[in-house]
Design an enzyme around this catalytic site. Sequence first.
Site, PDB file in Angstrom:
ATOM      1  CE  LYS A  13      -2.666   4.462   7.135  1.00  0.00           C
ATOM      2  NZ  LYS A  13      -4.107   4.574   7.394  1.00  0.00           N
ATOM      3  CD  GLU A  49     -11.881   5.758   4.143  1.00  0.00           C
ATOM      4  OE1 GLU A  49     -11.454   5.078   5.088  1.00  0.00           O
ATOM      5  OE2 GLU A  49     -11.197   6.014   3.149  1.00  0.00           O
ATOM      6  NE  ARG A  92      -2.568   0.887   3.563  1.00  0.00           N
ATOM      7  CZ  ARG A  92      -3.261   0.592   4.671  1.00  0.00           C
ATOM      8  NH1 ARG A  92      -4.508   0.140   4.574  1.00  0.00           N
ATOM      9  NH2 ARG A  92      -2.740   0.734   5.858  1.00  0.00           N
TER      10      ARG A  92
HETATM   11  C1  LIG Z   1      -5.225   3.774   7.609  1.00  0.00           C
HETATM   12  C2  LIG Z   1      -6.619   4.072   7.203  1.00  0.00           C
HETATM   13  C3  LIG Z   1      -7.678   3.140   7.374  1.00  0.00           C
HETATM   14  C4  LIG Z   1      -7.487   1.837   8.078  1.00  0.00           C
HETATM   15  O1  LIG Z   1      -6.621   0.956   7.408  1.00  0.00           O
HETATM   16  P1  LIG Z   1      -5.971  -0.284   8.180  1.00  0.00           P
HETATM   17  O2  LIG Z   1      -5.024  -0.839   7.171  1.00  0.00           O
HETATM   18  O3  LIG Z   1      -7.056  -1.235   8.510  1.00  0.00           O
HETATM   19  O4  LIG Z   1      -5.315   0.259   9.400  1.00  0.00           O
HETATM   20  C5  LIG Z   1      -8.936   3.492   6.910  1.00  0.00           C
HETATM   21  N1  LIG Z   1      -9.165   4.693   6.328  1.00  0.00           N
HETATM   22  C6  LIG Z   1      -8.204   5.607   6.173  1.00  0.00           C
HETATM   23  C7  LIG Z   1      -8.524   6.897   5.526  1.00  0.00           C
HETATM   24  C8  LIG Z   1      -6.896   5.333   6.593  1.00  0.00           C
HETATM   25  O5  LIG Z   1      -5.942   6.261   6.440  1.00  0.00           O
END
Ligand SMILES: *Cc1c(COP(=O)(O)O)cnc(C)c1O
Length: 341
Positions: free
Chosen positions: A184, A220, A82
Site C-alpha cells: 500500500k 483489481e 500489512r
Molecule cells: C487499500 C486497498 C484495497 C482494499 O484493502 P482493504 O484492506 O480491504 O481496505 C484494495 N486494493 C488496493 C490497491 C488498495 O490500496
Amino acid sequence: MEKKNLDWSNLDFGYIQTDKRYVSNFKDGAWDDGCLTSDASIVLNECAGVFQYAQTVFEGLKAYTTEDGKIVTFRPDLNAERMIDSAKRLEMPAFPKERFIDAVTQTVKANAAWVPPFGSGATLYIRPYMFGSSPVIGVSPAAEYQFRILTTPVGPYFKGGAKPITIKVSDFDRAAPHGTGHIKAGLNYAMSLHAIVTAHEEGYAENMYLDAATRTKVEETGGANFIFITKDKKVVTPKSSSILPSITRRSLLYVAKEYLGLETEEREVTLEEVPEFAECGLCGTAAVVSPVGKIVDHGREICFASGMDEMGPVTKQLYDTLTGIQMGRIEAPEGWIHVIE
Ligand SMILES: *Cc1c(COP(=O)(O)O)cnc(C)c1O
C-alpha cells in the site's frame, strides 16, 4: 463525551480536520515514544525523501459505533502487519505491530467526539502513514522517518444504497510483475490518477486492471479487490502476486466459508471467463462491497445477471453478514473487533 455537531448522515468522503493526531519519529535507528498532537501541519526539509522519490506508505481503516454504543475498529492487527510489509518493500523501518494498534487506539480515543453515532452510516476514517523525512538527493532510502495517524469523519460511501456500477477494462497497467502492486504505497496511486480521471471522463466508475505481463487475467481496480460469484454460488477471487491483499476481501472469503457455507476459491481469473460469472463486486474498507453491474471491454459489454438495480443476492448476503459482524449484530470471529472504548 459530547459528540461534535456535524450533519453525520450527509458527510462526504472528504477531509475534515479533527482534534488530535499521532506522531512518532524514527531517528538514529530507533522510533521515539510517539505522542498525540493538536498540530495538523508538518514542516519538512525541502529535500525530504518523500518529496524527491515518493518514499511513503499508508494504511486505511475505520472506527465506528456499534449498536450497543462501543467505539471499535475492525482487524487493526492486519493493517499493522500489512504496513510492515509495505515499509520493508520500500526500505523503510517497520513500525511495530503492538505500537501500531496502541497508536490507533490512542488517536481514536482522543477523537471520540468525532466518531459518528450508530445508525448514521458515517465512520471515522483512520489513515496511518509513514514517509521519509530527512533529505535525500542521491537515490537512496532516507535516514529518518515519520509515522503519523490522522482521522477524519466520512459519510456513508453509498448515499441512498449501493447501486451497481459500470467499470471499464483499462488500457493502463496498475502493477508490474515483481513490482509494488502488493503493497500500500502512494506511488501505486499516483500512477493510477491519469487512468481513473480518464475512466471518469468516459463515464465509468472504476478501472478493471489486467495483469501487465499478458493482459489476459483480472487483477483489481485502483483501490479495491474483485470477488466473483459463480452461477452455483461459489465465491471466486483472483490470485496474483501483484494484487494488494485487501483485508475486506480476506474477511469476506472467511465469512463466505464459515458463516454462509459457500465454497471459496482464490485462483487466476481470466478476462475470458468473466461473462460466465453471475455476480461481481469490489471489496475495500471504504464501501465494504460495491456491486458491479457491467464491465465494458473495448465496446464489448459484459452484463451480470444481477443487473443494474441492486446487489446480486450472494453479494448482498456477504455484505449483510460482514457488516453485521462489524456492527455487533452477528458474533464476530475471535479478534476481529478491537474495542477502543
Ligand atoms: C487499500 C486497498 C484495497 C482494499 O484493502 P482493504 O484492506 O480491504 O481496505 C484494495 N486494493 C488496493 C490497491 C488498495 O490500496
